[in-house]
Design a protein around this motif. Structure first.
Motif, short mmCIF file in Angstrom:
data_model
loop_
_atom_site.label_atom_id
_atom_site.label_comp_id
_atom_site.label_asym_id
_atom_site.label_seq_id
_atom_site.Cartn_x
_atom_site.Cartn_y
_atom_site.Cartn_z
N GLU A 299 0.77 -1.26 0.00
CA GLU A 299 -0.03 0.03 -0.07
C GLU A 299 0.97 1.27 -0.07
OE1 GLU A 299 -3.82 1.74 2.35
OE2 GLU A 299 -2.21 0.72 3.77
N MET A 300 1.91 1.31 0.69
CA MET A 300 2.80 2.49 0.87
C MET A 300 3.45 2.75 -0.45
SD MET A 300 4.23 2.53 5.02
CE MET A 300 4.55 0.60 5.11
N ILE A 301 3.87 1.53 -0.82
CA ILE A 301 4.76 1.63 -2.10
C ILE A 301 4.11 2.09 -3.19
CG2 ILE A 301 6.13 0.23 -3.89
CD1 ILE A 301 7.09 -1.35 -1.43
N LYS A 302 2.84 1.57 -3.34
CA LYS A 302 1.94 1.97 -4.46
C LYS A 302 1.58 3.45 -4.36
CE LYS A 302 -2.49 1.03 -6.47
NZ LYS A 302 -3.80 0.04 -6.26
N ALA A 303 1.27 3.70 -3.19
CA ALA A 303 0.83 5.26 -2.95
C ALA A 303 1.92 6.51 -3.10
CB ALA A 303 0.38 5.25 -1.49
N TRP A 304 3.23 5.71 -2.95
CA TRP A 304 4.30 6.76 -3.27
C TRP A 304 5.07 6.70 -4.69
CZ3 TRP A 304 6.10 5.20 2.16
CH2 TRP A 304 5.36 5.91 3.22
N SER A 305 4.66 5.52 -5.34
CA SER A 305 5.27 5.56 -6.72
C SER A 305 4.89 6.32 -7.62
CB SER A 305 5.02 3.93 -7.07
OG SER A 305 5.77 3.11 -6.12
N THR A 306 5.53 6.37 -8.88
CA THR A 306 5.03 7.19 -9.84
C THR A 306 3.94 6.48 -10.36
OG1 THR A 306 7.50 7.64 -10.59
CG2 THR A 306 5.75 7.79 -12.29
N LYS A 307 2.91 7.38 -10.81
CA LYS A 307 1.72 6.86 -11.33
C LYS A 307 1.41 6.93 -12.77
CE LYS A 307 -0.89 7.00 -6.89
NZ LYS A 307 0.31 6.99 -6.17
N ASP A 308 0.86 6.20 -13.55
CA ASP A 308 0.70 6.42 -14.89
C ASP A 308 -0.52 7.39 -15.06
OD1 ASP A 308 2.51 4.55 -15.77
OD2 ASP A 308 1.59 2.93 -15.63
N GLN A 309 -0.23 8.51 -15.44
CA GLN A 309 -1.21 9.76 -15.76
C GLN A 309 -1.98 9.29 -16.97
OE1 GLN A 309 -1.76 12.25 -13.62
NE2 GLN A 309 -0.25 11.02 -12.43
N PHE A 310 -3.56 9.32 -16.68
CA PHE A 310 -4.22 8.86 -17.94
C PHE A 310 -4.01 10.06 -18.80
CE2 PHE A 310 -6.93 10.98 -15.09
CZ PHE A 310 -7.85 11.97 -16.05
N ASN A 311 -3.77 9.46 -20.32
CA ASN A 311 -3.57 10.41 -21.34
C ASN A 311 -4.78 10.96 -21.94
OD1 ASN A 311 -0.74 10.15 -21.38
ND2 ASN A 311 -0.67 8.14 -22.00
N LYS A 312 -6.07 9.99 -21.67
CA LYS A 312 -7.26 10.60 -22.40
C LYS A 312 -7.68 11.83 -21.67
CE LYS A 312 -8.83 6.34 -24.27
NZ LYS A 312 -9.92 5.30 -24.59
N LEU A 313 -8.38 12.84 -22.18
CA LEU A 313 -8.83 13.69 -21.64
C LEU A 313 -9.90 13.43 -20.42
CD1 LEU A 313 -9.90 16.02 -24.68
CD2 LEU A 313 -7.81 15.77 -23.54
N GLU A 314 -10.48 12.43 -20.38
CA GLU A 314 -11.58 11.94 -19.52
C GLU A 314 -11.18 10.28 -18.88
OE1 GLU A 314 -16.33 12.45 -18.96
OE2 GLU A 314 -15.55 11.83 -20.63
N LEU A 315 -11.22 10.25 -18.11
CA LEU A 315 -10.71 8.88 -17.57
C LEU A 315 -12.33 8.31 -17.03
CD1 LEU A 315 -9.01 6.37 -16.50
CD2 LEU A 315 -9.05 7.54 -14.35
N ILE A 316 -12.79 7.13 -17.49
CA ILE A 316 -13.94 6.70 -17.26
C ILE A 316 -13.62 5.48 -16.29
CG2 ILE A 316 -16.27 5.74 -18.00
CD1 ILE A 316 -15.78 7.30 -20.43
N GLN A 317 -14.08 5.48 -14.94
CA GLN A 317 -13.97 4.23 -14.11
C GLN A 317 -14.94 3.62 -13.75
OE1 GLN A 317 -11.77 6.94 -11.28
NE2 GLN A 317 -10.32 5.23 -11.31
N LYS A 318 -14.90 2.29 -13.74
CA LYS A 318 -15.85 1.46 -13.19
C LYS A 318 -15.68 1.16 -11.84
CE LYS A 318 -18.41 0.50 -17.02
NZ LYS A 318 -19.77 1.00 -17.23
N GLY A 319 -16.53 0.77 -10.82
CA GLY A 319 -16.20 0.39 -9.38
C GLY A 319 -15.28 -0.82 -9.20
N GLN A 320 -14.46 -0.65 -8.31
CA GLN A 320 -13.51 -1.58 -8.06
C GLN A 320 -14.06 -2.48 -6.66
OE1 GLN A 320 -10.69 -2.32 -10.25
NE2 GLN A 320 -11.97 -0.42 -11.30
N LYS A 321 -13.42 -3.47 -6.32
CA LYS A 321 -13.68 -4.23 -5.31
C LYS A 321 -15.17 -4.72 -5.03
CE LYS A 321 -9.46 -2.41 -3.08
NZ LYS A 321 -8.68 -1.92 -1.86
N GLU A 322 -15.91 -4.89 -6.05
CA GLU A 322 -17.35 -5.03 -5.90
C GLU A 322 -17.50 -6.43 -5.20
OE1 GLU A 322 -18.85 -5.43 -9.95
OE2 GLU A 322 -18.96 -3.26 -10.49
N TYR A 323 -18.72 -6.02 -4.50
CA TYR A 323 -19.36 -6.91 -3.63
C TYR A 323 -20.67 -6.98 -4.22
CZ TYR A 323 -21.25 -9.93 0.23
OH TYR A 323 -21.78 -10.66 1.09
#
Length: 851
Positions: A299-323
């Protein structure tokens, strides 16, 4: 009940306050801290937690705040301490002892008789052990050396000697991600996670062989609260640790998470070989540890690592960790930043919202119900095109700052606007939100009336945008005058993850495209040869004779009907363009003018009876209502007849990046995978597939009611599977290549023009309109376009308004470059223009300009 937390702005205090934030409505929660962190204090106030800015060394203050407390968590103290003797600073050691020992005594003196004190001590009270010892229990004699451990040990004694109720927790090394500015980054697991996130070097002092007991900060605060509220636990000491390991083992976990981090063993000093503490006693109370080391490091490594910025003008996300259970579904969304405002918005069908941009804030919209089209334009790029996305219920749309955006609602909709920052209505248009009319009423109406929000093959709505080529004119709607206004429509490709179909998002009414049509198939010798050889092939393959009847849908000027008729086959064409139907009939190639609907089929059957073969070459992709087209084709066919189509092959388009084959006339882009799915859904059989070279790569597909399926179908399906035709990442890579091509070509064209060279185009097929409008290459870059089709002379290419002329104009003044826009006929064009070739004109395609 009154709860007091000293040092509540610290690492542990921050997480303890989060737990109590849910109880501040019915408990009096007070935090004391000598630091003042604006954001943290605001958060405490929002939670309903009191904040006192003060010092535990102030006895009067302690007595006034703690005088009526029921539970006191005494977390205050200096934690930035020496870990080895060589790090010791005498002045700092004195302050550590004063705050730790005297401050604790002030807390003890201020406690009411019936209050319960929770005091976090430390496992470092055993730092003086000469030999490594494992699973140390709470009755082990203390051996502190440095002032921090010594202060904690003395405070433990002071607490035990006082006539108070208490719980002492000897904390193992605490780890875990916190958003507090006082998070202890230099604690070993946290430090290793930080180094790993930076692809750095972890130095393992003495090889990392030191043993450590560790515990998550979240488990620490959970255990504190658990024991504080357990009345039967009184005047007790507990070791609080969840995992025992070596320093090297922690580093190796980090290495597995990020292989780029480097581990180096050194001979640096360590205070001891380490030891571990037992957690048996705390587990016996019923408490359970819930936060493992590996997950916390990740969790810490992921939070502080370089993140891929989405290149598209709009990022459309579906819900994660669905129950999902019998009650329904829970979806979770991870936001890039905290939010401070939520707008609940209702919008009616056909209405528009936004038409603005935000210079600073991200726009975040979570659609609850309904459907809308998101229209976007990147204001930071002068060559940017207008794009659209389909937003469905459960989609979180995140839009970059400085991107103009508009919402056009296809259905009555409800959405949440999630805001971080200012949203004062008085400042609209000045600071946080700037008006930008991206969608006028004409475009609004077009989108509402003609946007295709569901898949033409399977009907699903979860379409994904592959690429937007912007607002583009109709490919074959040539202009007669430079002042004539273009009709522009969205031109973009969407992908259906359910059936792998690719289709245009926007359907231009057929009458606007096909009632009058300037493209004449017979103009090109390659096409004449293609259809002639195809006629010969079908005659042999299907044993066609003078009694046989072939019906051609979208027959143009009769280029396929002519060789059939010459072989004595009965023929009939159907084409919606009046000019082309007249041209074909004037050649003696019988053609009905109109769209291939039920009325036309009735006319066909009345005139000729039912057909042995019905063909649709490069027009099957034109049909918006595919099911009706196929039903009508099979109405016109004999029982054992075959429907044969030719369409541009999607795999070739993706592989060769021939995106200029995308234009409004072709509303569908076929793979064998999607074509087979379409046939299955309509109780038909795709019985055979062939690859042909036309249009940069096409497929010829045979469809019937027959159950015999040629092996070619399976071969194509396997090839497409290997290519990734059903994987959206394949289409994302394609879009990225298209955008890179645009950047490269524009640089090259600019360089050619700056060097004083002239450029003339050759050929004005539909693909030329697509590519030139997407690139923004206009009459300022290309002087004119040479065209062999006389019907196009003295017209202008739509959008870019480049004049179309005959070859004679090129011969009057030879250009430096001839840019062949009909690139699939490059060899033919060079062969047919030896005079231009010999004159030294450089024949190139746009792909050649990718320097």
């Amino acid at each position: 009940m009154k709860v007091v937390i000293t040092g509540g702005l610290g690492y542990i205090g921050t997480e303890l306050c989060k737990i109590y934030s849910g109880e501040s409505r019915y408990k009096d929660i007070t935090v004391i801290d000598n630091k003042f962190a604006s954001e943290r204090v605001i958060q405490l106030r929002d939670w309903g937690i009191n904040f006192v800015h003060g010092d535990i060394l102030d006895l009067d203050l302690m007595q006034s705040v703690l005088g009526d407390a029921d539970i006191v968590y005494h977390l205050a103290g200096i934690t930035d301490v020496a870990h080895t003797k060589t790090e010791v600073n005498n002045e700092k050691e004195k302050l550590i002892a004063e705050v730790g020992i005297d401050g604790t005594n002030n807390v003890i003196k201020s406690l009411p008789k019936n209050a319960k004190l929770i005091f976090p001590s430390t496992h470092v009270v055993y730092e003086g052990l000469q030999k490594t010892k494992f699973d140390i229990e709470e009755n082990e004699p203390l051996l502190p050396i440095l002032s921090y451990a010594d202060g904690k040990a003395k405070s433990e004694i002071d607490i035990q000697n006082a006539n108070i109720n208490f719980v002492i927790l000897r904390l193992a090394t605490v780890f875990g991600l916190s958003f507090s500015d006082t998070m202890r980054i230099n604690i070993m697991p946290n430090l290793f996670a930080k180094i790993t996130s930076q692809n750095g070097i972890i130095k393992l002092f003495s090889g990392g062989k030191q043993y450590k007991s560790l515990v998550s900060v979240f488990d620490v605060v959970r255990s504190m609260k658990f024991l504080a509220e357990k009345d039967e636990v009184a005047k007790e000491i507990f070791h609080c640790s969840s995992v025992n390991t070596t320093v090297k083992e922690v580093a190796e976990i980090c290495k597995k998470i990020n292989t780029y981090v480097e581990l180096i063993e050194t001979d640096d000093e360590i205070p001891n070989l380490g030891y571990t503490t037992s957690n048996k006693k705390i587990l016996a109370t019923g408490f359970e540890f819930k936060y493992p080391l590996k997950e916390s490091l990740n969790e810490m490594i992921k939070a502080w690592s370089t993140k891929d910025q989405f290149n598209k003008l709009e990022l459309i996300q579906k819900g994660q960790k669905e129950y999902i259970d019998e009650r329904g579904k829970i979806s979770n969304f991870e936001l890039t930043e905290p939010i401070n405002l939520i707008g609940y918005i209702e919008s009616k069908t056909g209405t528009v919202r936004a038409n603005h941009y935000h210079p600073i804030q991200e726009q975040k919209c979570l659609l609850i119900s309904g459907q809308y089209i998101s229209v976007l334009k990147d204001l930071s790029d002068e060559n940017a095109v207008i794009e659209t996305n389909i937003i469905n219920p459960g989609d979180l749309a995140v839009i970059h700052p400085n991107v103009a955006h508009t919402m056009v609602f296809l259905e009555d909709s409800i959405f949440l606007n999630l805001v971080r920052g200012e949203r004062e209505h008085e400042n609209y248009g000045l600071t946080h939100t700037i008006f930008y009319e991206l969608v006028d009423d004409n475009l609004r109406k077009q989108i509402v009336d003609h946007y295709k929000a569901n898949c033409r093959v399977c009907g699903k709505k979860n379409l994904k945008e592959v690429i937007s080529l912007g607002m583009s004119p109709l490919a074959n709607s040539l202009l007669k005058d430079i002042n004539e206004k273009d009709n522009l429509y969205p031109l973009e490709l969407n992908f259906c993850p359910n059936c792998s179909n690719c289709q245009l998002s926007f359907t231009v009414p057929a009458k606007q495209m096909f009632d009058s049509y300037l493209y004449v198939s017979s103009t090109n010798q390659t096409f004449r040869n293609h259809f002639s050889s195809m006629a010969d092939k079908f005659i042999k393959e299907f044993n066609l004779n003078k009694k046989s009847f072939v019906l051609d849908i979208g027959s143009n000027d009769g280029v396929f009907l002519k060789p059939l008729k010459e072989n004595g086959i009965q023929i009939l064409g159907v084409d919606p363009a009046e000019n082309l139907a007249s041209l074909a009939n004037s050649k003696g190639l019988e053609t009905l003018q109109g769209y291939f609907d039920e009325k036309i089929v009735d006319k066909v059957i009345k005139l000729k009876g039912k057909a042995d073969i019905v063909t649709a070459f490069n027009v099957f992709a034109h049909a918006d209502d595919l099911k009706s087209l196929v039903n009508n084709a099979f109405r016109a066919l004999k029982k054992d007849g075959v429907f044969i189509i030719e369409v541009q092959y999607l795999l070739d388009t993706l592989k060769d990046v021939t995106f200029d084959n995308i234009y409004h006339e072709h509303v569908n882009y076929w793979s064998v995978t999607s074509l087979k799915e379409f046939c299955n859904l309509n109780d038909l059989k795709l019985i055979k597939v062939e690859h042909v070279e036309t249009h940069g790569g096409s497929i010829r597909a045979y469809i019937s009611n027959d159950t015999k399926v040629d092996s070619s179908v399976e071969i194509f399906l396997n090839k497409e599977k290997d290519f990734g035709i059903s994987q959206f990442r394949t289409y994302e890579k394609f879009a990225s290549k298209v955008k890179n091509l645009k950047t490269s070509v524009l640089k090259t064209v600019s360089k050619i023009k700056k060097e004083g060279n002239s450029i003339v185009g050759y050929g004005s097929p539909a693909k030329a309109t697509t590519v030139l409008n997407y690139y923004g290459i206009s009459y300022k870059d290309i002087d004119y376009i040479i065209e062999d089709n006389e019907l196009k002379h003295n017209h202008l290419l739509p959008g870019m308004k480049i004049p179309i002329k005959s070859k004679k104009d090129a011969l009057k003044k030879l250009p430096d470059y001839i840019l062949v826009l009909a690139w699939n006929f490059l060899d033919d064009i060079k062969l047919n223009n030896p005079d231009l070739v010999k004159s030294g004109c450089k024949f190139v395609t746009l792909r050649d300009l990718n320097w």
